[in-house]
Design an enzyme around this catalytic site. Structure first.
Site, PDB file in Angstrom:
ATOM      1  N   TYR A  68      56.059   2.367 -27.211  1.00 40.10           N
ATOM      2  CA  TYR A  68      56.984   3.469 -27.500  1.00 40.10           C
ATOM      3  C   TYR A  68      57.343   3.471 -28.982  1.00 40.10           C
ATOM      4  O   TYR A  68      57.404   2.419 -29.629  1.00 40.10           O
ATOM      5  CB  TYR A  68      58.254   3.322 -26.666  1.00 40.10           C
ATOM      6  CG  TYR A  68      58.050   3.525 -25.180  1.00 40.10           C
ATOM      7  CD1 TYR A  68      57.592   4.726 -24.657  1.00 40.10           C
ATOM      8  CD2 TYR A  68      58.341   2.485 -24.277  1.00 40.10           C
ATOM      9  CE1 TYR A  68      57.424   4.910 -23.297  1.00 40.10           C
ATOM     10  CE2 TYR A  68      58.179   2.667 -22.904  1.00 40.10           C
ATOM     11  CZ  TYR A  68      57.720   3.876 -22.424  1.00 40.10           C
ATOM     12  OH  TYR A  68      57.558   4.054 -21.065  1.00 40.10           O
ATOM     13  N   PHE A  79      54.707   0.935 -20.513  1.00 43.46           N
ATOM     14  CA  PHE A  79      55.551   1.854 -19.737  1.00 43.46           C
ATOM     15  C   PHE A  79      56.992   1.356 -19.563  1.00 43.46           C
ATOM     16  O   PHE A  79      57.877   2.140 -19.234  1.00 43.46           O
ATOM     17  CB  PHE A  79      54.933   2.159 -18.359  1.00 43.46           C
ATOM     18  CG  PHE A  79      53.649   2.915 -18.430  1.00 43.46           C
ATOM     19  CD1 PHE A  79      53.630   4.274 -18.732  1.00 43.46           C
ATOM     20  CD2 PHE A  79      52.427   2.281 -18.228  1.00 43.46           C
ATOM     21  CE1 PHE A  79      52.441   4.982 -18.815  1.00 43.46           C
ATOM     22  CE2 PHE A  79      51.226   2.972 -18.314  1.00 43.46           C
ATOM     23  CZ  PHE A  79      51.236   4.329 -18.604  1.00 43.46           C
TER      24      PHE A  79
END
Length: 226
Positions: A68, A79
């Site tokens: 991210y 994730f």
């Protein structure tokens, strides 16, 4: 080169750490930090997936693309986000599929460490990224390294379930011995594609059905139980 990585993985991948491309990754990251660029995840979490899931414990591989890019989200597990953060859209769709597939209520936390401790390797193809710049480290050598990780799992382990979500992950299928392992493919859980085959894929129950067939303990996919 002494890479700070869990011991079983250090032994398994020691040949990679000695190769020029890996020295290139290290040099690149040092130069970026010297230029005061913000890199995610923090250095001590780059190999977090390996820390939580030793080589001989790998039962599932869930492959992401890169970490991210927003502050605080990346912690070295594909994730997953740390406790207390809003779940990103792809992760929320993963939880929606879990609810539909296995009846597991959508978790309040997006932290997937419980999966990792059970043998789910949450592996990003690139292990670092520059803040706010998706795929910015895709060409620095990480994919050579993580392709080798997949090959080592394919060659050195038995009956691993590989969950390949989206075209990028599915391109890694050529690295996996389908005769030894279970390959599950679906669309990516991103809101842009989840309705094209991710939602309804039932990968979590299919994985556990496979483990039962092989007399292997299934994964407890409920992230909120102790």
């Amino acid at each position: 080169m002494d890479v700070q990585i869990e011991e079983s993985w250090k032994e398994e991948l020691q040949g990679e750490f000695a190769k020029p491309y890996f020295s290139g990754i290290v040099s690149f990251l040092k130069a970026e930090k010297a230029a005061y660029k913000t890199i995610y995840p923090p250095g001590n979490l780059i190999f977090n997936a390996f820390h939580h899931t030793p080589f001989q414990q790998v039962k599932v591989v869930i492959l992401g693309q890169d970490p991210y890019i927003n502050p605080g989200q990346a912690h070295g597990l594909s994730f997953s986000v740390p406790e207390g953060l809003v779940k990103p859209p792809s992760l929320l769709n993963i939880f929606k599929e879990l609810q539909e597939d296995l009846g597991i209520p959508i978790a309040t936390s997006g932290n997937l460490e419980k999966w990792a401790r059970q043998g789910v390797l949450l592996l990003n193809a690139s292990l670092t990224v520059e803040a706010e710049k998706s795929n910015s480290h895709a060409g620095i050598g990480w994919q050579t390294f993580t392709d080798e990780v997949i090959k080592h799992i394919s060659q050195g382990r038995q009956h691993v379930v590989f969950m390949l979500w989206g075209k990028f992950a599915q391109n890694k299928e050529i690295l996996i011995d389908a005769g030894k392992h279970k390959i599950l493919k679906a669309a990516h859980p991103s809101p842009l594609s989840a309705h094209n085959g991710f939602l309804g894929c039932k990968h979590f129950s299919k994985a556990n059905d496979y483990f039962k067939e092989q007399d292997i303990t299934p994964i407890d996919w409920n992230t909120t139980t102790p």
